[in-house]
Scaffold this motif. Structure first.
Motif, PDB file in Angstrom:
ATOM      1  N   HIS A 163      51.093  26.176  13.115  1.00 19.78           N
ATOM      2  CA  HIS A 163      51.016  27.618  12.863  1.00 19.78           C
ATOM      3  C   HIS A 163      52.359  28.269  13.195  1.00 19.78           C
ATOM      4  O   HIS A 163      53.031  27.886  14.143  1.00 19.78           O
ATOM      5  CB  HIS A 163      49.926  28.270  13.712  1.00 19.78           C
ATOM      6  N   GLN A 164      52.717  29.261  12.423  1.00 19.52           N
ATOM      7  CA  GLN A 164      53.953  30.017  12.655  1.00 19.52           C
ATOM      8  C   GLN A 164      53.585  31.468  12.971  1.00 19.52           C
ATOM      9  O   GLN A 164      53.549  32.315  12.079  1.00 19.52           O
ATOM     10  CB  GLN A 164      54.857  29.955  11.412  1.00 19.52           C
ATOM     11  N   PRO A 165      53.293  31.777  14.248  1.00 19.74           N
ATOM     12  CA  PRO A 165      52.859  33.131  14.578  1.00 19.74           C
ATOM     13  C   PRO A 165      53.971  34.164  14.422  1.00 19.74           C
ATOM     14  O   PRO A 165      55.124  33.901  14.768  1.00 19.74           O
ATOM     15  CB  PRO A 165      52.416  33.023  16.038  1.00 19.74           C
ATOM     16  N   ALA A 166      53.591  35.310  13.885  1.00 20.89           N
ATOM     17  CA  ALA A 166      54.493  36.458  13.824  1.00 20.89           C
ATOM     18  C   ALA A 166      54.552  37.088  15.217  1.00 20.89           C
ATOM     19  O   ALA A 166      53.812  36.691  16.123  1.00 20.89           O
ATOM     20  CB  ALA A 166      53.980  37.464  12.795  1.00 20.89           C
ATOM     21  N   ALA A 167      55.389  38.086  15.370  1.00 20.40           N
ATOM     22  CA  ALA A 167      55.563  38.734  16.676  1.00 20.40           C
ATOM     23  C   ALA A 167      54.269  39.362  17.190  1.00 20.40           C
ATOM     24  O   ALA A 167      54.075  39.482  18.397  1.00 20.40           O
ATOM     25  CB  ALA A 167      56.659  39.792  16.587  1.00 20.40           C
ATOM     26  N   THR A 168      53.376  39.753  16.285  1.00 21.81           N
ATOM     27  CA  THR A 168      52.129  40.415  16.680  1.00 21.81           C
ATOM     28  C   THR A 168      50.932  39.461  16.642  1.00 21.81           C
ATOM     29  O   THR A 168      49.787  39.903  16.571  1.00 21.81           O
ATOM     30  CB  THR A 168      51.847  41.604  15.749  1.00 21.81           C
ATOM     31  N   GLN A 169      51.196  38.164  16.684  1.00 28.28           N
ATOM     32  CA  GLN A 169      50.129  37.168  16.641  1.00 28.28           C
ATOM     33  C   GLN A 169      50.265  36.200  17.811  1.00 28.28           C
ATOM     34  O   GLN A 169      51.316  36.111  18.440  1.00 28.28           O
ATOM     35  CB  GLN A 169      50.186  36.360  15.337  1.00 28.28           C
ATOM     36  N   CYS A 170      49.179  35.473  18.073  1.00 24.77           N
ATOM     37  CA  CYS A 170      49.247  34.382  19.041  1.00 24.77           C
ATOM     38  C   CYS A 170      48.604  33.153  18.434  1.00 24.77           C
ATOM     39  O   CYS A 170      47.816  33.239  17.486  1.00 24.77           O
ATOM     40  CB  CYS A 170      48.603  34.760  20.372  1.00 24.77           C
ATOM     41  N   SER A 171      48.976  32.012  18.989  1.00 23.88           N
ATOM     42  CA  SER A 171      48.517  30.735  18.470  1.00 23.88           C
ATOM     43  C   SER A 171      48.472  29.738  19.614  1.00 23.88           C
ATOM     44  O   SER A 171      49.227  29.844  20.578  1.00 23.88           O
ATOM     45  CB  SER A 171      49.490  30.245  17.391  1.00 23.88           C
ATOM     46  N   SER A 172      47.585  28.773  19.486  1.00 22.02           N
ATOM     47  CA  SER A 172      47.482  27.735  20.506  1.00 22.02           C
ATOM     48  C   SER A 172      46.750  26.545  19.895  1.00 22.02           C
ATOM     49  O   SER A 172      46.086  26.681  18.861  1.00 22.02           O
ATOM     50  CB  SER A 172      46.706  28.272  21.717  1.00 22.02           C
ATOM     51  N   ALA A 173      46.876  25.391  20.537  1.00 20.37           N
ATOM     52  CA  ALA A 173      46.137  24.187  20.131  1.00 20.37           C
ATOM     53  C   ALA A 173      45.484  23.597  21.371  1.00 20.37           C
ATOM     54  O   ALA A 173      46.120  23.517  22.426  1.00 20.37           O
ATOM     55  CB  ALA A 173      47.078  23.178  19.486  1.00 20.37           C
ATOM     56  N   LEU A 174      44.216  23.235  21.235  1.00 15.72           N
ATOM     57  CA  LEU A 174      43.474  22.643  22.344  1.00 15.72           C
ATOM     58  C   LEU A 174      43.049  21.232  21.966  1.00 15.72           C
ATOM     59  O   LEU A 174      42.683  20.982  20.809  1.00 15.72           O
ATOM     60  CB  LEU A 174      42.251  23.497  22.688  1.00 15.72           C
ATOM     61  N   ILE A 175      43.067  20.348  22.941  1.00 13.01           N
ATOM     62  CA  ILE A 175      42.773  18.939  22.714  1.00 13.01           C
ATOM     63  C   ILE A 175      41.595  18.532  23.597  1.00 13.01           C
ATOM     64  O   ILE A 175      41.539  18.893  24.786  1.00 13.01           O
ATOM     65  CB  ILE A 175      44.007  18.076  23.039  1.00 13.01           C
ATOM     66  N   HIS A 176      40.661  17.783  23.003  1.00 18.09           N
ATOM     67  CA  HIS A 176      39.490  17.320  23.755  1.00 18.09           C
ATOM     68  C   HIS A 176      39.150  15.909  23.299  1.00 18.09           C
ATOM     69  O   HIS A 176      39.130  15.636  22.097  1.00 18.09           O
ATOM     70  CB  HIS A 176      38.302  18.265  23.507  1.00 18.09           C
ATOM     71  N   ARG A 177      38.887  15.026  24.240  1.00 19.82           N
ATOM     72  CA  ARG A 177      38.488  13.664  23.914  1.00 19.82           C
ATOM     73  C   ARG A 177      36.972  13.561  23.994  1.00 19.82           C
ATOM     74  O   ARG A 177      36.362  14.040  24.950  1.00 19.82           O
ATOM     75  CB  ARG A 177      39.151  12.677  24.867  1.00 19.82           C
TER      76      ARG A 177
END
Length: 194
Positions: free
Chosen positions: A30-44
């Motif tokens: 993801h390429q967040p703009a200045a007014t956005q947020c992004s994250s990735a979560l990992i689960h096994r």
């Protein structure tokens, strides 16, 4: 001897971390703009990828593992562009969400949705969930990665927004693991008919 085992364990864990980072970079860029947020979560998940995928790919039945979903109705056939109306259980600051299926790839185990409406503050929300084969304690398992991109609502910070969305996703991933692992255990306990 003990040092060799610790070294081998670290090597295996480091390899898994490097693979997860590669998957995030490949599928969750993801390429967040200045007014956005992004994250990735990992689960096994301690269940085979086919079993976990059978739950994740059920765009028409997210309530199979998402604890905050009480009801889901899909308009049209189950294909890219399909839209689902989701009723949200109490406990979240929403009652409905309208979501469009963006990607459903059974070969690569990728599902992506975009929220296109509803009575909540998650504007321009999109998520990608990917599944990858894993070995956990010598048994087939699944590495699940879910990422998102969303506008930061007026009056909130990026940290507050990411924290809230991550909490919901962590709850969903925990429930996905529990449901998958319970189903995997039931499969192992079924009697063999001769």
């Amino acid at each position: 001897m003990v040092g060799e085992r610790i070294s081998a364990w670290w090597s295996e864990e480091e390899t898994k971390q490097a693979m997860a980072a590669e998957y995030v970079q490949r599928f969750h860029g993801h390429q967040p703009a200045a007014t956005q947020c992004s994250s990735a979560l990992i689960h096994r998940v301690e269940a085979p990828i086919q079993l976990v995928w059978s739950l994740v790919r059920s765009f028409d039945q997210p309530q199979k593992y998402k604890p905050f979903v009480s009801r889901c109705v899909v308009r049209g056939d189950l294909e890219i562009g399909s839209v689902r109306e989701v009723d949200v259980k109490s406990g979240l600051p929403a009652t409905t969400s309208t979501e469009r299926l963006e990607i459903l790839d059974d070969d690569e185990h990728i599902l992506s949705i975009k929220i296109v409406g509803g009575d909540h503050r998650l504007k321009n929300y999109s998520s990608i969930i990917t599944l990858h084969p894993d070995i956990i304690d010598g048994r087939p398992g699944t590495l699940v990665i879910e990422s998102f991109l969303v506008d930061v609502p007026e009056g909130n910070t990026k940290d507050e927004t990411c924290y809230f969305v991550e909490k919901v996703i962590k709850c969903n991933l925990k429930s996905l693991a529990e449901t998958s692992e319970r189903l995997a255990l039931q499969d192992h306990m079924l009697p063999v008919n001769c």
